[in-house]
Design an enzyme around this catalytic site. Structure first.
Site, PDB file in Angstrom:
ATOM      1  N   SER A  86       0.679  -1.249  -0.042  1.00 61.10           N
ATOM      2  CA  SER A  86      -0.084   0.054   0.006  1.00 61.10           C
ATOM      3  C   SER A  86       0.874   1.448   0.048  1.00 61.10           C
ATOM      4  O   SER A  86       0.316   2.478  -0.089  1.00 61.10           O
ATOM      5  CB  SER A  86      -0.953   0.015   1.085  1.00 61.10           C
ATOM      6  OG  SER A  86      -0.132  -0.222   2.598  1.00 61.10           O
ATOM      7  N   THR A 188      -1.710   4.059   3.869  1.00 62.21           N
ATOM      8  CA  THR A 188      -0.728   5.031   3.958  1.00 62.21           C
ATOM      9  C   THR A 188       0.069   5.238   5.093  1.00 62.21           C
ATOM     10  O   THR A 188      -0.270   4.888   6.253  1.00 62.21           O
ATOM     11  CB  THR A 188      -1.738   6.344   3.652  1.00 62.21           C
ATOM     12  OG1 THR A 188      -2.296   6.363   2.475  1.00 62.21           O
ATOM     13  CG2 THR A 188      -0.644   7.704   3.706  1.00 62.21           C
ATOM     14  N   THR A 206       2.185   7.038  -0.088  1.00 63.63           N
ATOM     15  CA  THR A 206       1.253   6.152  -0.413  1.00 63.63           C
ATOM     16  C   THR A 206       1.168   5.782  -1.938  1.00 63.63           C
ATOM     17  O   THR A 206       1.412   6.505  -2.910  1.00 63.63           O
ATOM     18  CB  THR A 206      -0.222   6.500  -0.099  1.00 63.63           C
ATOM     19  OG1 THR A 206      -1.046   5.385  -0.033  1.00 63.63           O
ATOM     20  CG2 THR A 206      -1.031   7.517  -0.810  1.00 63.63           C
ATOM     21  N   ARG A 216      -6.274   9.085 -10.496  1.00 63.43           N
ATOM     22  CA  ARG A 216      -6.966   9.563  -9.503  1.00 63.43           C
ATOM     23  C   ARG A 216      -5.868   9.824  -8.378  1.00 63.43           C
ATOM     24  O   ARG A 216      -4.804   9.179  -8.270  1.00 63.43           O
ATOM     25  CB  ARG A 216      -7.727   8.347  -8.822  1.00 63.43           C
ATOM     26  CG  ARG A 216      -8.521   8.882  -7.402  1.00 63.43           C
ATOM     27  CD  ARG A 216      -7.571   8.280  -6.252  1.00 63.43           C
ATOM     28  NE  ARG A 216      -8.245   8.261  -5.037  1.00 63.43           N
ATOM     29  CZ  ARG A 216      -7.734   8.100  -3.847  1.00 63.43           C
ATOM     30  NH1 ARG A 216      -6.556   7.784  -3.687  1.00 63.43           N
ATOM     31  NH2 ARG A 216      -8.506   8.288  -2.725  1.00 63.43           N
ATOM     32  N   VAL A 217      -6.118  10.955  -7.727  1.00 63.23           N
ATOM     33  CA  VAL A 217      -5.194  11.640  -6.598  1.00 63.23           C
ATOM     34  C   VAL A 217      -5.913  11.635  -5.283  1.00 63.23           C
ATOM     35  O   VAL A 217      -7.184  12.100  -5.428  1.00 63.23           O
ATOM     36  CB  VAL A 217      -4.716  13.166  -6.992  1.00 63.23           C
ATOM     37  CG1 VAL A 217      -3.839  13.493  -5.836  1.00 63.23           C
ATOM     38  CG2 VAL A 217      -4.033  12.855  -8.193  1.00 63.23           C
ATOM     39  N   GLY A 218      -5.228  11.040  -4.169  1.00 64.44           N
ATOM     40  CA  GLY A 218      -6.104  11.107  -3.155  1.00 64.44           C
ATOM     41  C   GLY A 218      -5.645  12.302  -2.207  1.00 64.44           C
ATOM     42  O   GLY A 218      -5.124  13.202  -2.766  1.00 64.44           O
ATOM     43  N   ASP A 219      -5.802  12.206  -1.092  1.00 67.11           N
ATOM     44  CA  ASP A 219      -5.647  13.249   0.129  1.00 67.11           C
ATOM     45  C   ASP A 219      -4.152  13.160   0.249  1.00 67.11           C
ATOM     46  O   ASP A 219      -3.582  14.428   0.762  1.00 67.11           O
ATOM     47  CB  ASP A 219      -6.231  13.046   1.302  1.00 67.11           C
ATOM     48  CG  ASP A 219      -5.896  11.590   2.026  1.00 67.11           C
ATOM     49  OD1 ASP A 219      -5.811  10.554   1.312  1.00 67.11           O
ATOM     50  OD2 ASP A 219      -5.657  11.715   3.298  1.00 67.11           O
ATOM     51  N   THR A 239      -5.180   9.043   7.093  1.00 65.19           N
ATOM     52  CA  THR A 239      -4.900   7.755   6.345  1.00 65.19           C
ATOM     53  C   THR A 239      -6.576   7.341   6.355  1.00 65.19           C
ATOM     54  O   THR A 239      -7.399   7.860   7.025  1.00 65.19           O
ATOM     55  CB  THR A 239      -4.218   6.632   6.907  1.00 65.19           C
ATOM     56  OG1 THR A 239      -4.294   5.635   6.119  1.00 65.19           O
ATOM     57  CG2 THR A 239      -4.939   6.127   8.435  1.00 65.19           C
ATOM     58  N   GLY A 240      -6.739   6.650   5.249  1.00 63.04           N
ATOM     59  CA  GLY A 240      -8.110   6.160   4.888  1.00 63.04           C
ATOM     60  C   GLY A 240      -8.574   6.831   3.465  1.00 63.04           C
ATOM     61  O   GLY A 240      -7.740   6.875   2.517  1.00 63.04           O
ATOM     62  N   HIS A 241      -9.850   6.819   3.481  1.00 63.09           N
ATOM     63  CA  HIS A 241     -10.391   7.176   2.223  1.00 63.09           C
ATOM     64  C   HIS A 241     -10.281   8.592   1.881  1.00 63.09           C
ATOM     65  O   HIS A 241     -10.969   9.423   2.477  1.00 63.09           O
ATOM     66  CB  HIS A 241     -11.920   7.029   2.104  1.00 63.09           C
ATOM     67  CG  HIS A 241     -12.211   5.531   2.431  1.00 63.09           C
ATOM     68  ND1 HIS A 241     -12.920   5.007   3.301  1.00 63.09           N
ATOM     69  CD2 HIS A 241     -11.980   4.425   1.473  1.00 63.09           C
ATOM     70  CE1 HIS A 241     -12.895   3.598   3.202  1.00 63.09           C
ATOM     71  NE2 HIS A 241     -12.301   3.212   1.958  1.00 63.09           N
ATOM     72  N   GLY A 242      -9.308   9.001   0.891  1.00 63.42           N
ATOM     73  CA  GLY A 242      -8.768  10.274   0.574  1.00 63.42           C
ATOM     74  C   GLY A 242     -10.110  11.269   0.299  1.00 63.42           C
ATOM     75  O   GLY A 242      -9.946  12.344   0.546  1.00 63.42           O
TER      76      GLY A 242
HETATM   77  C1  SD4 Z   1      -5.846   7.435  -0.484  1.00 64.44           C
HETATM   78  N1  SD4 Z   1      -5.595   8.220   1.817  1.00 64.44           N
HETATM   79  O1  SD4 Z   1      -5.208   7.701  -1.443  1.00 64.44           O
HETATM   80  C2  SD4 Z   1      -4.948   7.347   0.826  1.00 64.44           C
HETATM   81  C3  SD4 Z   1      -4.970   6.015   0.935  1.00 64.44           C
HETATM   82  C4  SD4 Z   1      -5.101   5.336   2.588  1.00 64.44           C
HETATM   83  O2  SD4 Z   1      -5.957   3.815   4.080  1.00 64.44           O
HETATM   84  O3  SD4 Z   1      -4.600   5.733   3.162  1.00 64.44           O
HETATM   85  N2  SD4 Z   1      -5.786   4.217   2.502  1.00 64.44           N
HETATM   86  O4  SD4 Z   1      -6.996   8.027  -0.302  1.00 64.44           O
END
Ligand code: SD4
Length: 331
Positions: A86, A188, A206, A216-219, A239-242
């Site tokens: 990851s 992440t 990450t 796609r770009v996350g947070d 961390t998590g859903h960006g």
């Molecule tokens: C994202 N926040 O790309 C990152 C991925 C992540 O737990 O942290 N997943 O959205």
């Protein structure tokens, strides 16, 4: 005049008293059991692999090194591990089979650097640092970021690792995109530190959500979303859903809440509460979402909170390197 001065002084003292009297959350009570003798330095990072990353960061902090060097060195441990699915080039691919990497870094002077959707580079965090230190810009993406990295002497690595190829081929059978909470159990790596001079820095890196759309770009590479540092206050990373973190400018929110007097724990809890409210208002199912924040302040206090159980983080301070389960909203 003297009276006015006294009034201001008394009001300030009263305000400080109110802030320090804010009742402790359950997580804070637990944290007190692991209390350091001195507050500096401290480094904390997301997920179990944060323990190994903290070890390297601590070597720098314990030698009076800079927080900036500590966080870069720390997260590189995870980026360089091809078995981590990851973070870095060992990470899971997007829908088209590409491993695209996001990273950012921020120091005590609010210098920032970031790369997004970067392919073929082992240490995106170091490219982010080069963007910060060697360009007039703060963010480079895609092919431009790769060209810049190569111009700075970074090696262009070959394609994706075998394991990633296998995963992708398997995924293609269903092509179902539904990121699940904690599915990878360590995603992440976000790391924030205060060095022995009391200066803060942070780094976040990450491969992003598995099977995301190409581009796609996350947070994680977005300053204010996946990471924020303010030397007057502290630092936070996520961390998590960006998409959900970006929606509330997550880490900037956490730092601003601390500026207003919240402890790191309270600030993380309030930011998660915002995500919860917004998710409900948008008619989305909270069960499908995981976001975790971690934060530190100038007093060496730390905090963490997430939407649902399963998130943990590593704290290294004077009492050692400890893995802690984060408190969570969905009980
Ligand atoms: C994202 N926040 O790309 C990152 C991925 C992540 O737990 O942290 N997943 O959205």
């Amino acid at each position: 005049m003297e009276n006015r001065r006294n009034f201001i002084k008394t009001s300030a003292l009263a305000a400080a008293a109110v802030l320090t009297n804010i009742p402790k959350t359950k997580a804070e009570e637990k944290q007190q059991q692991i209390k350091p003798a001195t507050v500096k330095p401290i480094v904390i990072s997301t997920w179990k692999f944060g323990i190994g990353a903290n070890e390297e960061a601590w070597k720098i902090l314990a030698n009076n090194g800079k927080a900036l060097d500590a966080v870069e060195t720390g997260v590189k441990v995870i980026e360089g591990n091809m078995n981590e699915r990851s973070v870095g080039l060992g990470g899971r691919p997007d829908r088209d089979g590409h491993v695209t990497l996001d990273a950012c870094i921020m120091d005590e002077f609010a210098n920032i650097g970031s790369v997004a959707c970067l392919e073929h580079i082992k240490h995106p965090i170091s490219v982010a640092r080069a963007v910060m230190e060697k360009t007039p810009h703060v963010m480079l993406v895609g092919d431009g970021a790769l060209q810049f990295a190569i111009s700075q002497g970074f090696t262009k690595e070959k394609g994706v690792v075998e394991e990633t190829q296998k995963d992708w081929k398997e995924w293609l059978k269903t092509s179902n995109y539904k990121p699940q909470a904690n599915i990878e159990n360590h995603d992440t790596i976000g790391m924030i530190a205060m060095d022995s001079n009391g200066n803060f820095s942070g780094a976040c890196t990450t491969s992003g959500l598995a099977y995301k759309m190409h581009g796609r770009v996350g947070d994680s590479p977005i300053i204010g979303a996946g990471l924020y540092v303010d030397n007057e206050v502290g630092a936070a990373t996520a961390t998590g859903h960006g998409e959900e973190v970006i929606r509330i400018a997550g880490c900037h929110s956490v730092v601003e809440l601390m500026r207003q007097g919240r402890t790191p724990q309270q600030a993380c809890e309030e930011a998660v509460a915002r995500i919860v409210r917004i998710t409900k208002n948008r008619g989305k199912n909270l069960k499908d979402i995981q976001v975790g924040f971690i934060a530190i302040n100038q007093n060496g206090q730390y905090g963490a909170y997430c939407v649902q159980s399963g998130f943990n983080f590593a704290v290294y301070n004077e009492v050692g390197n400890n893995l802690i389960n984060s408190d969570f909203y969905m009980k």
